[in-house]
Design a protein around this motif. Structure first.
Motif, PDB file in Angstrom:
ATOM      1  N   GLY A   1       6.412 -27.658  38.182  1.00 31.16           N
ATOM      2  CA  GLY A   1       6.853 -26.444  37.493  1.00 31.16           C
ATOM      3  C   GLY A   1       6.460 -26.454  36.024  1.00 31.16           C
ATOM      4  O   GLY A   1       5.992 -25.440  35.483  1.00 31.16           O
ATOM      5  N   PHE A   2       6.628 -27.592  35.369  1.00 34.82           N
ATOM      6  CA  PHE A   2       6.272 -27.727  33.959  1.00 34.82           C
ATOM      7  C   PHE A   2       4.766 -27.552  33.768  1.00 34.82           C
ATOM      8  O   PHE A   2       4.314 -26.825  32.884  1.00 34.82           O
ATOM      9  N   THR A   3       3.970 -28.218  34.642  1.00 32.44           N
ATOM     10  CA  THR A   3       2.514 -28.152  34.526  1.00 32.44           C
ATOM     11  C   THR A   3       1.993 -26.742  34.789  1.00 32.44           C
ATOM     12  O   THR A   3       1.108 -26.252  34.073  1.00 32.44           O
ATOM     13  N   LEU A   4       2.536 -26.084  35.812  1.00 32.87           N
ATOM     14  CA  LEU A   4       2.096 -24.722  36.115  1.00 32.87           C
ATOM     15  C   LEU A   4       2.412 -23.768  34.966  1.00 32.87           C
ATOM     16  O   LEU A   4       1.581 -22.932  34.594  1.00 32.87           O
ATOM     17  N   ALA A   5       3.611 -23.898  34.407  1.00 35.19           N
ATOM     18  CA  ALA A   5       3.996 -23.020  33.297  1.00 35.19           C
ATOM     19  C   ALA A   5       3.068 -23.214  32.104  1.00 35.19           C
ATOM     20  O   ALA A   5       2.574 -22.238  31.515  1.00 35.19           O
ATOM     21  N   LEU A   6       2.785 -24.472  31.753  1.00 34.41           N
ATOM     22  CA  LEU A   6       1.904 -24.743  30.614  1.00 34.41           C
ATOM     23  C   LEU A   6       0.467 -24.333  30.916  1.00 34.41           C
ATOM     24  O   LEU A   6      -0.231 -23.804  30.047  1.00 34.41           O
ATOM     25  N   GLY A   7       0.016 -24.574  32.157  1.00 33.71           N
ATOM     26  CA  GLY A   7      -1.348 -24.211  32.519  1.00 33.71           C
ATOM     27  C   GLY A   7      -1.580 -22.711  32.475  1.00 33.71           C
ATOM     28  O   GLY A   7      -2.581 -22.240  31.927  1.00 33.71           O
ATOM     29  N   VAL A   8      -0.648 -21.957  33.053  1.00 35.48           N
ATOM     30  CA  VAL A   8      -0.778 -20.496  33.063  1.00 35.48           C
ATOM     31  C   VAL A   8      -0.693 -19.937  31.649  1.00 35.48           C
ATOM     32  O   VAL A   8      -1.482 -19.068  31.245  1.00 35.48           O
ATOM     33  N   MET A   9       0.250 -20.449  30.879  1.00 35.08           N
ATOM     34  CA  MET A   9       0.402 -19.977  29.502  1.00 35.08           C
ATOM     35  C   MET A   9      -0.842 -20.299  28.681  1.00 35.08           C
ATOM     36  O   MET A   9      -1.329 -19.472  27.904  1.00 35.08           O
ATOM     37  N   GLY A  10      -1.378 -21.508  28.865  1.00 25.28           N
ATOM     38  CA  GLY A  10      -2.590 -21.886  28.153  1.00 25.28           C
ATOM     39  C   GLY A  10      -3.785 -21.047  28.560  1.00 25.28           C
ATOM     40  O   GLY A  10      -4.622 -20.677  27.723  1.00 25.28           O
ATOM     41  N   LEU A  11      -3.873 -20.726  29.864  1.00 28.07           N
ATOM     42  CA  LEU A  11      -4.976 -19.904  30.350  1.00 28.07           C
ATOM     43  C   LEU A  11      -4.922 -18.497  29.755  1.00 28.07           C
ATOM     44  O   LEU A  11      -5.946 -17.953  29.317  1.00 28.07           O
ATOM     45  N   ILE A  12      -3.732 -17.912  29.734  1.00 31.34           N
ATOM     46  CA  ILE A  12      -3.573 -16.566  29.161  1.00 31.34           C
ATOM     47  C   ILE A  12      -3.968 -16.557  27.686  1.00 31.34           C
ATOM     48  O   ILE A  12      -4.724 -15.691  27.230  1.00 31.34           O
ATOM     49  N   ARG A  13      -3.485 -17.522  26.947  1.00 35.27           N
ATOM     50  CA  ARG A  13      -3.776 -17.575  25.513  1.00 35.27           C
ATOM     51  C   ARG A  13      -5.258 -17.852  25.245  1.00 35.27           C
ATOM     52  O   ARG A  13      -5.840 -17.314  24.302  1.00 35.27           O
ATOM     53  N   GLU A  14      -5.868 -18.685  26.091  1.00 37.47           N
ATOM     54  CA  GLU A  14      -7.286 -18.992  25.896  1.00 37.47           C
ATOM     55  C   GLU A  14      -8.167 -17.782  26.201  1.00 37.47           C
ATOM     56  O   GLU A  14      -9.101 -17.471  25.453  1.00 37.47           O
ATOM     57  N   VAL A  15      -7.872 -17.107  27.314  1.00 35.87           N
ATOM     58  CA  VAL A  15      -8.684 -15.944  27.710  1.00 35.87           C
ATOM     59  C   VAL A  15      -8.584 -14.833  26.674  1.00 35.87           C
ATOM     60  O   VAL A  15      -9.590 -14.282  26.221  1.00 35.87           O
ATOM     61  N   ILE A  16      -7.360 -14.495  26.286  1.00 33.22           N
ATOM     62  CA  ILE A  16      -7.176 -13.378  25.347  1.00 33.22           C
ATOM     63  C   ILE A  16      -7.509 -13.776  23.918  1.00 33.22           C
ATOM     64  O   ILE A  16      -8.130 -13.016  23.169  1.00 33.22           O
ATOM     65  N   GLY A  17      -7.103 -14.980  23.533  1.00 37.84           N
ATOM     66  CA  GLY A  17      -7.266 -15.390  22.144  1.00 37.84           C
ATOM     67  C   GLY A  17      -8.625 -15.948  21.782  1.00 37.84           C
ATOM     68  O   GLY A  17      -9.022 -15.901  20.608  1.00 37.84           O
ATOM     69  N   ALA A  18      -9.342 -16.508  22.782  1.00 41.52           N
ATOM     70  CA  ALA A  18     -10.648 -17.105  22.475  1.00 41.52           C
ATOM     71  C   ALA A  18     -11.775 -16.543  23.335  1.00 41.52           C
ATOM     72  O   ALA A  18     -12.950 -16.759  23.036  1.00 41.52           O
ATOM     73  N   GLY A  19     -11.424 -15.856  24.410  1.00 41.09           N
ATOM     74  CA  GLY A  19     -12.450 -15.288  25.283  1.00 41.09           C
ATOM     75  C   GLY A  19     -13.154 -16.310  26.138  1.00 41.09           C
ATOM     76  O   GLY A  19     -14.311 -16.122  26.528  1.00 41.09           O
ATOM     77  N   THR A  20     -12.470 -17.408  26.449  1.00 44.34           N
ATOM     78  CA  THR A  20     -13.055 -18.470  27.267  1.00 44.34           C
ATOM     79  C   THR A  20     -12.100 -18.865  28.390  1.00 44.34           C
ATOM     80  O   THR A  20     -10.895 -18.604  28.311  1.00 44.34           O
ATOM     81  N   VAL A  21     -12.639 -19.522  29.400  1.00 40.51           N
ATOM     82  CA  VAL A  21     -11.849 -20.103  30.489  1.00 40.51           C
ATOM     83  C   VAL A  21     -12.278 -21.552  30.637  1.00 40.51           C
ATOM     84  O   VAL A  21     -13.430 -21.826  31.001  1.00 40.51           O
TER      85      VAL A  21
END
Length: 229
Positions: free
Chosen positions: A137-157
Motif C-alpha cells: 500500500g505504501f509503495t503503490l501510493a508513493l509510486g502513483v503519486m510520483g508518476l503523476i507529479r513526474e508526468v505533469i511536472g516534468a513531462g516524463t515517465v
C-alpha cells in the motif's frame, strides 16, 4: 485463509498507511518528485517493515515492556542500515536521490506503528503478511503519486520524455506545493470511491490512557470517577 488474506490486503486500500491512516507524510511528499524515487522509497521501507515485523514478533515475549520502544527502534535501525548499504552498493543513483530519507526510515511512524500495534501482539506469519500488505500500500501510493507529479511536472515517465508534454510541463507540480496538491487529490479520490468508508472510525475513550489520573480534562476526570465507583 480468509483472515490471512484480510491481513494481507487491508493495507492496500482499507487501511492504506499514506492515503487513509495519513502516516509517513514526510517521505511521501519529499521523495515523490518522480515515479522511480517514489517506488524506490516504498520498496526500501517495505523491506524494513517486513523484516522488523518478523523479528519483533519473534522477540515479543522476550522484550521487557518498559523498554519495548527503544528495542523496536534498534531492530528497525539494524534493517535500515542493511537496506542503506544495499542501495549504496547496487543502486547508487537512487541512493543519492533519496538521500537523508533512507536513514530516516528508522523513525518512520508506519514502521514503528505496525511494530507496536500489530507485530508485538501477533504471530510471525500474520506479522509478515501485515508488513507485506502495508508495504504494498505504501509503495503503490508513493509510486502513483510520483508518476503523476513526474508526468505533469516534468513531462516524463521513468525518465523518458513524453512528446509535447515534456515541452510544456506544469512545473509547480514537481515542487513542494504540487506535492501537497496531488496528495490531497489522491486522498479525496480514495474517500470518494470508498464513500468515506475506507477505514471504520472508532470511538476512543480515556479509560486506557496512562495519563488519565493526572489529566485535567473534564472527560478524563468523569471517566476516572466512574471507574473508581
Amino acid at each position: 485463509m480468509g483472515k490471512k488474506l484480510g491481513i494481507l490486503t487491508k493495507g492496500i486500500i482499507k487501511e492504506n498507511p499514506v492515503l487513509v491512516l495519513l502516516l509517513g507524510t514526510c517521505p511521501t511528499l519529499a521523495t515523490t518528485s518522480s515515479a522511480i524515487n517514489g517506488l524506490g522509497m516504498g520498496v526500501a521501507a517495505t523491506a524494513v517493515l517486513i523484516c522488523s515485523n518478523i523479528v519483533i514478533s519473534l522477540l515479543k515475549n522476550i522484550i521487557p515492556d518498559k523498554v519495548r520502544i527503544p528495542c523496536y527502534i534498534v531492530v528497525i535501525a539494524g534493517f535500515v542500515t542493511v537496506v542503506q548499504f544495499v542501495l549504496q552498493a547496487f543502486v547508487p543513483s537512487l541512493y543519492e536521490a533519496l538521500g537523508i530519507f533512507i536513514p530516516l526510515i528508522v523513525v518512520n511512524c508506519i514502521i514503528l506503528g505496525r511494530a507496536e500495534m500489530f507485530a508485538s501482539k501477533n504471530n510471525v506469519l500474520d506479522s509478515a503478511l501485515d508488513g507485506i500488505g502495508m508495504g504494498i500500500g505504501f509503495t503503490l501510493a508513493l509510486g502513483v503519486m510520483g508518476l503523476i507529479r513526474e508526468v505533469i511536472g516534468a513531462g516524463t515517465v521513468f525518465g523518458m520524455a513524453i512528446p509535447w508534454v515534456c515541452d510544456n510541463p506544469f512545473m509547480i507540480i514537481a515542487l513542494a506545493p504540487g506535492g501537497f496538491f496531488v496528495y490531497a487529490v489522491m486522498i479525496a479520490a480514495i474517500n470518494y470511491f470508498t464513500n468515506g468508508k475506507a477505514i471504520k472510525k472508532k470511538e476512543f475513550g480515556c479509560s486506557g490512557c496512562s495519563m488519565q489520573a493526572v489529566c485535567n480534562q473534564e472527560k478524563c476526570q468523569k471517566e476516572g470517577a466512574e471507574v473508581s465507583c
